[in-house]
Design a protein around this motif. Sequence first.
Motif, short mmCIF file in Angstrom:
data_model
loop_
_atom_site.label_atom_id
_atom_site.label_comp_id
_atom_site.label_asym_id
_atom_site.label_seq_id
_atom_site.Cartn_x
_atom_site.Cartn_y
_atom_site.Cartn_z
N ASP A 22 42.34 46.86 43.09
CA ASP A 22 41.37 46.88 41.83
C ASP A 22 41.89 46.11 40.63
OD1 ASP A 22 39.46 48.22 43.28
OD2 ASP A 22 39.99 50.08 42.41
N GLN A 23 43.45 46.32 40.36
CA GLN A 23 43.97 45.68 39.29
C GLN A 23 43.95 44.17 39.48
OE1 GLN A 23 47.35 48.73 39.21
NE2 GLN A 23 47.33 47.40 37.16
N ILE A 24 44.51 43.64 40.63
CA ILE A 24 44.38 42.41 41.02
C ILE A 24 43.29 41.61 40.76
CG2 ILE A 24 45.10 40.76 42.67
CD1 ILE A 24 47.27 42.75 43.84
N PHE A 25 42.13 42.37 41.43
CA PHE A 25 40.96 41.76 41.22
C PHE A 25 40.54 41.52 39.57
CE2 PHE A 25 39.84 43.16 45.71
CZ PHE A 25 39.25 42.07 46.02
N ARG A 26 40.90 42.63 38.95
CA ARG A 26 40.80 42.57 37.39
C ARG A 26 41.36 41.19 36.88
NH1 ARG A 26 40.57 47.96 37.73
NH2 ARG A 26 42.75 48.28 36.94
N MET A 27 42.69 41.07 37.13
CA MET A 27 43.37 40.08 36.96
C MET A 27 42.73 38.82 37.13
SD MET A 27 47.28 41.14 38.13
CE MET A 27 47.84 42.61 37.58
N LEU A 28 42.04 38.66 38.23
CA LEU A 28 41.44 37.57 38.54
C LEU A 28 40.20 37.12 38.03
CD1 LEU A 28 42.32 37.43 42.53
CD2 LEU A 28 43.32 35.98 40.76
N GLY A 29 39.51 38.35 37.14
CA GLY A 29 38.38 38.33 36.66
C GLY A 29 37.09 38.15 37.71
N LYS A 30 37.61 38.92 39.06
CA LYS A 30 36.58 38.99 40.07
C LYS A 30 36.29 40.56 40.32
CE LYS A 30 37.00 34.50 41.15
NZ LYS A 30 35.90 33.50 41.18
N PRO A 31 35.09 40.76 41.10
CA PRO A 31 34.72 41.96 41.21
C PRO A 31 35.27 42.43 42.57
CG PRO A 31 32.92 40.43 41.90
CD PRO A 31 33.77 39.70 41.10
N ALA A 32 35.99 43.77 42.57
CA ALA A 32 36.58 44.35 43.73
C ALA A 32 35.47 44.39 44.88
CB ALA A 32 37.49 45.67 43.08
N ARG A 33 35.74 43.44 46.09
CA ARG A 33 34.69 43.51 46.82
C ARG A 33 35.46 43.26 48.03
NH1 ARG A 33 29.98 40.28 45.33
NH2 ARG A 33 30.30 40.85 43.33
N GLY A 34 35.24 44.06 49.14
CA GLY A 34 35.74 43.89 50.43
C GLY A 34 34.90 42.79 51.19
N LYS A 35 35.51 42.25 52.27
CA LYS A 35 34.72 41.47 53.18
C LYS A 35 34.95 42.06 54.40
CE LYS A 35 37.29 37.43 54.60
NZ LYS A 35 37.23 36.08 54.68
N PRO A 36 33.92 42.06 55.54
CA PRO A 36 34.11 42.83 56.90
C PRO A 36 35.41 42.24 57.55
CG PRO A 36 31.94 42.55 56.60
CD PRO A 36 32.67 41.99 55.38
N CYS A 37 36.47 42.99 57.91
CA CYS A 37 37.63 42.51 58.53
C CYS A 37 37.56 43.00 60.23
CB CYS A 37 38.85 43.28 57.94
SG CYS A 37 40.21 42.81 58.56
N GLU A 38 37.29 42.28 61.17
CA GLU A 38 37.06 42.31 62.28
C GLU A 38 38.58 43.05 62.83
OE1 GLU A 38 34.20 42.78 63.82
OE2 GLU A 38 33.50 42.09 61.97
N ALA A 39 39.69 42.51 62.30
CA ALA A 39 40.81 43.00 62.80
C ALA A 39 40.95 44.51 62.62
CB ALA A 39 42.22 42.12 62.18
N ILE A 40 40.90 44.77 61.39
CA ILE A 40 41.04 46.36 61.16
C ILE A 40 39.92 47.33 61.88
CG2 ILE A 40 39.80 46.72 59.15
CD1 ILE A 40 43.32 47.81 59.70
N ASN A 41 38.89 46.54 61.98
CA ASN A 41 37.72 47.34 62.61
C ASN A 41 38.13 47.56 64.23
OD1 ASN A 41 35.84 47.43 60.66
ND2 ASN A 41 34.67 45.78 61.07
#
Length: 188
Positions: A78-97
């Motif tokens: 979450d901190q890193i997303f804030r540093m980037l000025g981007k919303p903390a959002r995931g995208k589906p990861c087929e590998a972990i699924n």
Amino acid sequence: MAKRAKKRTTKKTAARRPRQAPKMLSDLFLETLKDIYFAENKIIKTLPKMAKAAQSRDLAAAFNKHLRETQGQVRRLDQIFRMLGKPARGKPCEAINGITDEGAEIMKEFKGAPALDAGLLAAAQAVEHYEISRYGTLRTWAEELGMHDAARLLQETLDEEEATDHTLTELAISVINLEAEDEYRAAA
């Protein structure tokens, strides 16, 4: 039959199409960050199920400890997303699924069996190895992109993932695999 006329690209029509900006390392960094964000949140949902299914108290304790660590890792992301000025959002990861689906299959097929904990531990290590790969890559890219604070946060998480993998390996060697083998011999 009438033949369809092919559309011809002319300089005029090509100029009207918006050009896509070339993808940069920073774009890949963000996409991979979204991937691991999804993965960590999936792991937060999966670890309690694995802890509940574990027959060994030591293994259940290791899963619960890593659950708390994973929650902290999400806060770092979450901190890193804030540093980037981007919303903390995931995208589906087929590998972990896929990896978590394998763990769920082990819980179902080996429920109550001597090898259940060995299977759970192996599934957990597959998760750890995936995370180690992702965090190592992200940390390196963050350094190359001059994002030193992000690199430091990613290194903290990488250190935790490597320590968890080490703990799981020690648990497998010293207890879990031996217990599964002893139970097998006793049943034979």
